[in-house]
Write a protein that holds these residues in place. Structure first.
Motif, PDB file in Angstrom:
ATOM      1  N   LEU A  47       0.809  -1.205   0.000  1.00  0.00           N
ATOM      2  CA  LEU A  47       0.000   0.000   0.000  1.00  0.00           C
ATOM      3  C   LEU A  47       0.845   1.259   0.000  1.00  0.00           C
ATOM      4  CD1 LEU A  47      -2.519  -1.065   2.797  1.00  0.00           C
ATOM      5  CD2 LEU A  47      -2.833  -1.249   0.321  1.00  0.00           C
ATOM      6  N   GLY A  48       0.280   2.327  -0.539  1.00  0.00           N
ATOM      7  CA  GLY A  48       0.927   3.625  -0.495  1.00  0.00           C
ATOM      8  C   GLY A  48       0.124   4.626  -1.292  1.00  0.00           C
ATOM      9  N   PRO A  49       0.251   5.920  -0.972  1.00  0.00           N
ATOM     10  CA  PRO A  49      -0.440   6.945  -1.766  1.00  0.00           C
ATOM     11  C   PRO A  49       0.051   6.927  -3.207  1.00  0.00           C
ATOM     12  CG  PRO A  49       0.516   7.870   0.264  1.00  0.00           C
ATOM     13  CD  PRO A  49       1.074   6.493   0.102  1.00  0.00           C
ATOM     14  N   ASN A  50      -0.701   7.570  -4.086  1.00  0.00           N
ATOM     15  CA  ASN A  50      -0.220   7.723  -5.464  1.00  0.00           C
ATOM     16  C   ASN A  50       1.130   8.421  -5.445  1.00  0.00           C
ATOM     17  OD1 ASN A  50      -2.502   6.565  -6.583  1.00  0.00           O
ATOM     18  ND2 ASN A  50      -3.579   8.512  -6.811  1.00  0.00           N
ATOM     19  N   GLY A  51       2.081   7.891  -6.204  1.00  0.00           N
ATOM     20  CA  GLY A  51       3.415   8.472  -6.246  1.00  0.00           C
ATOM     21  C   GLY A  51       4.317   8.044  -5.111  1.00  0.00           C
ATOM     22  N   ALA A  52       3.884   7.053  -4.305  1.00  0.00           N
ATOM     23  CA  ALA A  52       4.693   6.616  -3.160  1.00  0.00           C
ATOM     24  C   ALA A  52       5.874   5.759  -3.575  1.00  0.00           C
ATOM     25  CB  ALA A  52       3.822   5.848  -2.166  1.00  0.00           C
ATOM     26  N   GLY A  53       5.867   5.241  -4.812  1.00  0.00           N
ATOM     27  CA  GLY A  53       6.967   4.400  -5.283  1.00  0.00           C
ATOM     28  C   GLY A  53       6.609   2.932  -5.420  1.00  0.00           C
ATOM     29  N   LYS A  54       5.329   2.588  -5.348  1.00  0.00           N
ATOM     30  CA  LYS A  54       4.923   1.176  -5.390  1.00  0.00           C
ATOM     31  C   LYS A  54       5.314   0.519  -6.713  1.00  0.00           C
ATOM     32  CE  LYS A  54       0.479   1.716  -4.687  1.00  0.00           C
ATOM     33  NZ  LYS A  54       0.411   3.210  -4.697  1.00  0.00           N
ATOM     34  N   THR A  55       4.916   1.125  -7.824  1.00  0.00           N
ATOM     35  CA  THR A  55       5.194   0.508  -9.124  1.00  0.00           C
ATOM     36  C   THR A  55       6.688   0.486  -9.413  1.00  0.00           C
ATOM     37  OG1 THR A  55       3.019   1.113 -10.012  1.00  0.00           O
ATOM     38  CG2 THR A  55       4.764   0.663 -11.604  1.00  0.00           C
ATOM     39  N   THR A  56       7.399   1.542  -9.038  1.00  0.00           N
ATOM     40  CA  THR A  56       8.854   1.547  -9.222  1.00  0.00           C
ATOM     41  C   THR A  56       9.495   0.412  -8.434  1.00  0.00           C
ATOM     42  OG1 THR A  56       8.913   3.934  -9.599  1.00  0.00           O
ATOM     43  CG2 THR A  56      10.959   2.895  -8.871  1.00  0.00           C
ATOM     44  N   ALA A  57       9.060   0.221  -7.193  1.00  0.00           N
ATOM     45  CA  ALA A  57       9.611  -0.864  -6.372  1.00  0.00           C
ATOM     46  C   ALA A  57       9.323  -2.217  -7.013  1.00  0.00           C
ATOM     47  CB  ALA A  57       9.020  -0.815  -4.961  1.00  0.00           C
ATOM     48  N   ILE A  58       8.109  -2.409  -7.517  1.00  0.00           N
ATOM     49  CA  ILE A  58       7.744  -3.678  -8.146  1.00  0.00           C
ATOM     50  C   ILE A  58       8.591  -3.920  -9.395  1.00  0.00           C
ATOM     51  CG2 ILE A  58       5.903  -4.811  -9.467  1.00  0.00           C
ATOM     52  CD1 ILE A  58       3.933  -3.732  -7.386  1.00  0.00           C
ATOM     53  N   ARG A  59       8.790  -2.892 -10.199  1.00  0.00           N
ATOM     54  CA  ARG A  59       9.608  -3.049 -11.402  1.00  0.00           C
ATOM     55  C   ARG A  59      11.049  -3.431 -11.044  1.00  0.00           C
ATOM     56  NH1 ARG A  59       7.605  -1.408 -16.220  1.00  0.00           N
ATOM     57  NH2 ARG A  59       5.582  -0.367 -16.227  1.00  0.00           N
ATOM     58  N   CYS A  60      11.550  -2.867  -9.949  1.00  0.00           N
ATOM     59  CA  CYS A  60      12.891  -3.247  -9.491  1.00  0.00           C
ATOM     60  C   CYS A  60      12.910  -4.696  -9.020  1.00  0.00           C
ATOM     61  CB  CYS A  60      13.346  -2.333  -8.360  1.00  0.00           C
ATOM     62  SG  CYS A  60      13.783  -0.649  -8.845  1.00  0.00           S
ATOM     63  N   MET A  61      11.893  -5.110  -8.270  1.00  0.00           N
ATOM     64  CA  MET A  61      11.821  -6.487  -7.774  1.00  0.00           C
ATOM     65  C   MET A  61      11.818  -7.489  -8.919  1.00  0.00           C
ATOM     66  SD  MET A  61       8.869  -6.199  -4.872  1.00  0.00           S
ATOM     67  CE  MET A  61       8.706  -4.694  -3.912  1.00  0.00           C
ATOM     68  N   LEU A  62      11.154  -7.127 -10.009  1.00  0.00           N
ATOM     69  CA  LEU A  62      11.013  -8.037 -11.145  1.00  0.00           C
ATOM     70  C   LEU A  62      12.165  -7.928 -12.138  1.00  0.00           C
ATOM     71  CD1 LEU A  62       7.189  -7.560 -11.785  1.00  0.00           C
ATOM     72  CD2 LEU A  62       8.297  -9.627 -10.893  1.00  0.00           C
ATOM     73  N   GLY A  63      13.082  -7.002 -11.894  1.00  0.00           N
ATOM     74  CA  GLY A  63      14.193  -6.822 -12.820  1.00  0.00           C
ATOM     75  C   GLY A  63      13.814  -6.104 -14.097  1.00  0.00           C
ATOM     76  N   LEU A  64      12.673  -5.417 -14.093  1.00  0.00           N
ATOM     77  CA  LEU A  64      12.248  -4.689 -15.296  1.00  0.00           C
ATOM     78  C   LEU A  64      12.990  -3.373 -15.433  1.00  0.00           C
ATOM     79  CD1 LEU A  64       8.393  -5.322 -15.070  1.00  0.00           C
ATOM     80  CD2 LEU A  64      10.076  -6.539 -16.460  1.00  0.00           C
ATOM     81  N   ILE A  65      13.439  -2.808 -14.312  1.00  0.00           N
ATOM     82  CA  ILE A  65      14.298  -1.634 -14.334  1.00  0.00           C
ATOM     83  C   ILE A  65      15.455  -1.888 -13.360  1.00  0.00           C
ATOM     84  CG2 ILE A  65      12.511   0.016 -14.980  1.00  0.00           C
ATOM     85  CD1 ILE A  65      12.313   0.854 -12.061  1.00  0.00           C
ATOM     86  N   ARG A  66      16.504  -1.154 -13.548  1.00  0.00           N
ATOM     87  CA  ARG A  66      17.696  -1.319 -12.714  1.00  0.00           C
ATOM     88  C   ARG A  66      17.456  -0.741 -11.326  1.00  0.00           C
ATOM     89  NH1 ARG A  66      21.091   2.463 -11.523  1.00  0.00           N
ATOM     90  NH2 ARG A  66      20.278   3.777 -13.195  1.00  0.00           N
ATOM     91  N   LYS A  67      17.882  -1.449 -10.300  1.00  0.00           N
ATOM     92  CA  LYS A  67      17.869  -0.896  -8.945  1.00  0.00           C
ATOM     93  C   LYS A  67      19.233  -0.281  -8.667  1.00  0.00           C
ATOM     94  CE  LYS A  67      18.874  -5.381  -6.694  1.00  0.00           C
ATOM     95  NZ  LYS A  67      18.859  -6.218  -7.905  1.00  0.00           N
ATOM     96  N   ASP A  68      19.263   0.791  -7.907  1.00  0.00           N
ATOM     97  CA  ASP A  68      20.520   1.458  -7.592  1.00  0.00           C
ATOM     98  C   ASP A  68      21.237   0.812  -6.414  1.00  0.00           C
ATOM     99  OD1 ASP A  68      20.562   3.644  -9.554  1.00  0.00           O
ATOM    100  OD2 ASP A  68      18.751   4.308  -8.530  1.00  0.00           O
ATOM    101  N   ALA A  69      20.495   0.129  -5.576  1.00  0.00           N
ATOM    102  CA  ALA A  69      21.096  -0.580  -4.445  1.00  0.00           C
ATOM    103  C   ALA A  69      20.069  -1.555  -3.912  1.00  0.00           C
ATOM    104  CB  ALA A  69      21.530   0.392  -3.341  1.00  0.00           C
ATOM    105  N   GLY A  70      20.548  -2.518  -3.118  1.00  0.00           N
ATOM    106  CA  GLY A  70      19.638  -3.442  -2.448  1.00  0.00           C
ATOM    107  C   GLY A  70      19.660  -4.837  -3.038  1.00  0.00           C
TER     108      GLY A  70
END
Length: 319
Positions: A47-70
């Motif tokens: 959960l999170g407000p719009n723009g909280a980073g949910k979709t970005t986090a999911i894309r990083c988890m799935l390897g669809l975009i590069r994560k900077d750390a973690g």
């Protein structure tokens, strides 16, 4: 155990484990030090407000975009390529070739992925067998969401990661998707990670949740524990004649009264600690605040969400 084969579920502590996830755009942190722990068998609400980073986090988890750390582990596997064998996903609104049938769309997706098995089983699991040979252009939005979930199920994954699967659906469609996800967890023993901003839906179906705000994890745990975690706090909805003056009275209580959300009809949702309702009412009245309503509240997931996200600052800006 052969290379690339997932470990048995009974020896894996977490289906999805995220540690220190970071993602930045143009020097701005969108996801900051995110830690998540999704247990095997969870129906987990993200959960999170719009723009909280949910979709970005999911894309990083799935390897669809590069994560900077973690680090991200799925079913105990840290290798991004081998992770794909155990996970199915649907990110944002699913897209299909509208002139093809539902079955043909899944077969085409399988051909691209190099995995041609499980199409009929996936269609059955989401309740689309009878319409599988109809063109997708004749599907309702709810049926398209089901087809997107079916596409995620092809290959028999053990973990589903779904981004806003009820987005844009009417109440009946939301209920159908909710029931489907609960059935996949209960009957098929899948682990389902679902992002949403529909708090009532998440409270109705999820056993555990994580809440982020501005890319930072604010709360995580079992829903029943999170909602029972403040037994010393009394919640009341307060209707007032002068919002700014009421906020000043609340500020003067040294933390014994604080805003934790917004109630119905523009009321303030206030949490009282070591201050009973009658004493709080008296403080307001003596300060010259007209009290138009004072209604006790049972805590909900919405209350928790508003408490741990940026709602108090937002409320004060309205005053």
């Amino acid at each position: 155990m052969a290379p690339g084969q997932p470990a048995p579920l009974d020896v894996i502590p977490s289906a999805l484990r995220v540690r220190g996830l970071e993602r930045r755009y143009a020097g701005k942190s969108v996801v900051r030090g995110l830690d998540l722990d999704v247990k095997v068998g969870d129906l987990y609400g993200f959960l999170g407000p719009n723009g909280a980073g949910k979709t970005t986090a999911i894309r990083c988890m799935l390897g669809l975009i590069r994560k900077d750390a973690g680090e991200v582990e799925i079913l105990g596997e840290a290798n991004p390529v081998r992770q794909r064998a155990g996970v199915g996903s649907m990110v944002e609104t699913p897209r299909f070739h509208e002139w093809l049938s539902g079955r043909a769309n899944l077969q085409l997706a399988c051909a691209y992925a190099g995995n041609a098995s499980g199409v009929d089983e996936a269609l059955t699991r989401v309740g689309l067998s009878e319409r599988a040979d109809d063109a997708v252009r004749g599907y309702s939005l709810g049926m398209k969401q089901r087809l997107g979930i079916a596409r995620a199920l092809v290959g028999s994954p053990k973990v589903l990661i779904l981004d806003e699967p009820t987005n844009g659906l009417d109440p009946r469609g939301m209920r159908e998707i909710r029931d489907l996800l609960m059935e996949l967890v209960r009957r098929d023993r899948l682990t389902v990670f679902v992002s949403s901003h529909l708090l009532a839906e998440v409270e109705a179906m999820c056993n555990r949740v994580g809440i982020i705000d501005r890319g930072v994890l604010k709360a995580e745990g079992r829903v029943v524990d999170l909602l029972a975690g403040r037994g010393d706090v009394t919640e009341v909805e307060v209707g007032v004649s002068d919002r700014a003056l009421a906020l000043a009275v609340i500020d003067a209580t040294d933390g014994r009264a604080r805003i934790i959300g917004e109630g119905e009809d523009g009321r303030l949702l206030v949490g009282l600690t070591a201050l009973d309702v009658s004493a709080f009412n008296q403080r307001l009245v003596e300060a010259g605040v007209g009290v138009t309503a004072l209604v006790p509240r049972n805590r909900s997931l919405e209350d928790l969400f508003l408490e741990v996200t940026s709602v108090e600052d937002d409320l004060r800006r309205k005053s």
